[in-house]
Design an enzyme around this catalytic site. Sequence first.
Site, mmCIF file in Angstrom:
data_model
loop_
_atom_site.group_PDB
_atom_site.id
_atom_site.type_symbol
_atom_site.label_atom_id
_atom_site.label_comp_id
_atom_site.label_asym_id
_atom_site.label_seq_id
_atom_site.Cartn_x
_atom_site.Cartn_y
_atom_site.Cartn_z
ATOM 1 N N MET F 1 0.792 -1.229 0.000
ATOM 2 C CA MET F 1 0.000 0.000 0.000
ATOM 3 C C MET F 1 0.829 1.287 0.000
ATOM 4 O O MET F 1 0.491 2.236 0.668
ATOM 5 C CB MET F 1 -0.985 0.005 1.154
ATOM 6 C CG MET F 1 -0.394 0.295 2.487
ATOM 7 S SD MET F 1 0.630 -0.976 3.191
ATOM 8 C CE MET F 1 0.154 -2.473 2.404
ATOM 9 N N PRO F 2 1.928 1.253 -0.781
ATOM 10 C CA PRO F 2 2.658 2.518 -0.896
ATOM 11 C C PRO F 2 1.784 3.542 -1.614
ATOM 12 O O PRO F 2 0.828 3.173 -2.298
ATOM 13 C CB PRO F 2 3.842 2.143 -1.775
ATOM 14 C CG PRO F 2 3.350 0.998 -2.589
ATOM 15 C CD PRO F 2 2.455 0.223 -1.679
ATOM 16 N N VAL F 3 2.095 4.802 -1.417
ATOM 17 C CA VAL F 3 1.410 5.877 -2.147
ATOM 18 C C VAL F 3 2.459 6.602 -2.992
ATOM 19 O O VAL F 3 3.453 7.096 -2.462
ATOM 20 C CB VAL F 3 0.742 6.876 -1.190
ATOM 21 C CG1 VAL F 3 0.144 8.045 -1.964
ATOM 22 C CG2 VAL F 3 -0.337 6.189 -0.366
ATOM 23 N N VAL F 43 -1.176 2.853 -4.408
ATOM 24 C CA VAL F 43 -1.956 3.984 -4.927
ATOM 25 C C VAL F 43 -1.017 4.883 -5.734
ATOM 26 O O VAL F 43 0.044 5.263 -5.238
ATOM 27 C CB VAL F 43 -2.585 4.795 -3.775
ATOM 28 C CG1 VAL F 43 -3.316 6.023 -4.306
ATOM 29 C CG2 VAL F 43 -3.524 3.931 -2.949
#
Lengths: 74, 74, 74, 74, 74, 74
Positions: F1-3, F43
């Site tokens: 779930m890195p952005v 994301v």
Amino acid sequence: MPVINVKMTHEDGGATKEQKEKLSKGITELFAQIFNRGASSAVVIIEEVSTDNYSVGGKSITQIRNEEKKQTSI
Amino acid sequence: MPVINVKMTHEDGGATKEQKEKLSKGITELFAQIFNRGASSAVVIIEEVSTDNYSVGGKSITQIRNEEKKQTSI
Amino acid sequence: MPVINVKMTHEDGGATKEQKEKLSKGITELFAQIFNRGASSAVVIIEEVSTDNYSVGGKSITQIRNEEKKQTSI
Amino acid sequence: MPVINVKMTHEDGGATKEQKEKLSKGITELFAQIFNRGASSAVVIIEEVSTDNYSVGGKSITQIRNEEKKQTSI
Amino acid sequence: MPVINVKMTHEDGGATKEQKEKLSKGITELFAQIFNRGASSAVVIIEEVSTDNYSVGGKSITQIRNEEKKQTSI
Amino acid sequence: MPVINVKMTHEDGGATKEQKEKLSKGITELFAQIFNRGASSAVVIIEEVSTDNYSVGGKSITQIRNEEKKQTSI
């Protein structure tokens, strides 16, 4: 109440308190002078990032600094 | 899947794990309630920044806190 | 004076003024309640981003919404 | 000269120098290939954030990892 | 190669091209003068945000400006 | 779930839907391959910024592009 975020590399022991105060104060004054607002409310946030985590053109700043040193020492 | 980024000063030993959980949970619930989405996917990222690196109106929070203390102790 | 940045997709005509006010007010109150500061100074910035420019797991939200609609209409 | 900011959790001792170089180089090459610019000027900044400060769906990654471990060990 | 991001409200028709050039040039010169780097590589990105999407202390700037006008016209 | 947040100039009519999909998909795959996570949750948010609002070395990209054109047409 503009928000100004500065991301810069952490180099040579990091920015000093004086340098950071100068930068924040200077940006705030500049903004207020140009836009006639923000003098007392502008937020400036300075983030210092490791040269390993910061790259330009696909090369980390760590690597770029190393190459610069080699060139200088020739 | 909104992304919420919180930048706050690191003060009094920093935000506790409990405070950060409360904040992330609360923002996520609030968003989901208002927009009817994001309950299971909202990303909340909290960044704590040194008071030396955070300024309002051209004054660092370090400086502002010092001035507040002086006023209180008079 | 925390700074909270919300990035969300622009969907169904966009967030209404009322929704955005609720969100900003709610986040500010939540923060102030947890950390006992920021009530009058927290900055909340909401950015609505086109679903074409926002992806999760390598798929744009535009694409994800289209797939959801197809599934619903079966 | 695009600016790409990567926020990721700091896990398992953190991303290695090699992983970060691969990521920065890869993103830069990908961008340059698609848009035909940025090869020598793209800036990539990687920020690693504590799993306590990063939440998805209102749960911190710390909490999520703990739940995953419990499930695995059953 | 610092990256400076300015988020400000879009007011009175928006910042003019001249104002934005002054701000970018000024911030770049200030940074270069203080840190002795970045003169030719600093990136400044200015984002103008609707006053509906920007709040301070839980009140949108739209609302704050309206209240200011009322006070002035009394 | 890195952005991952990409800020780029809006040029030549803007990035196409296909280019943006390629970029988001490519960055997500790259991240997942290097870190062995994020494949379904990364994301990617792409923000296109006017060349008037984007400067390098104190010069707006608008200005830089104009100078490039002049040089080419000599």
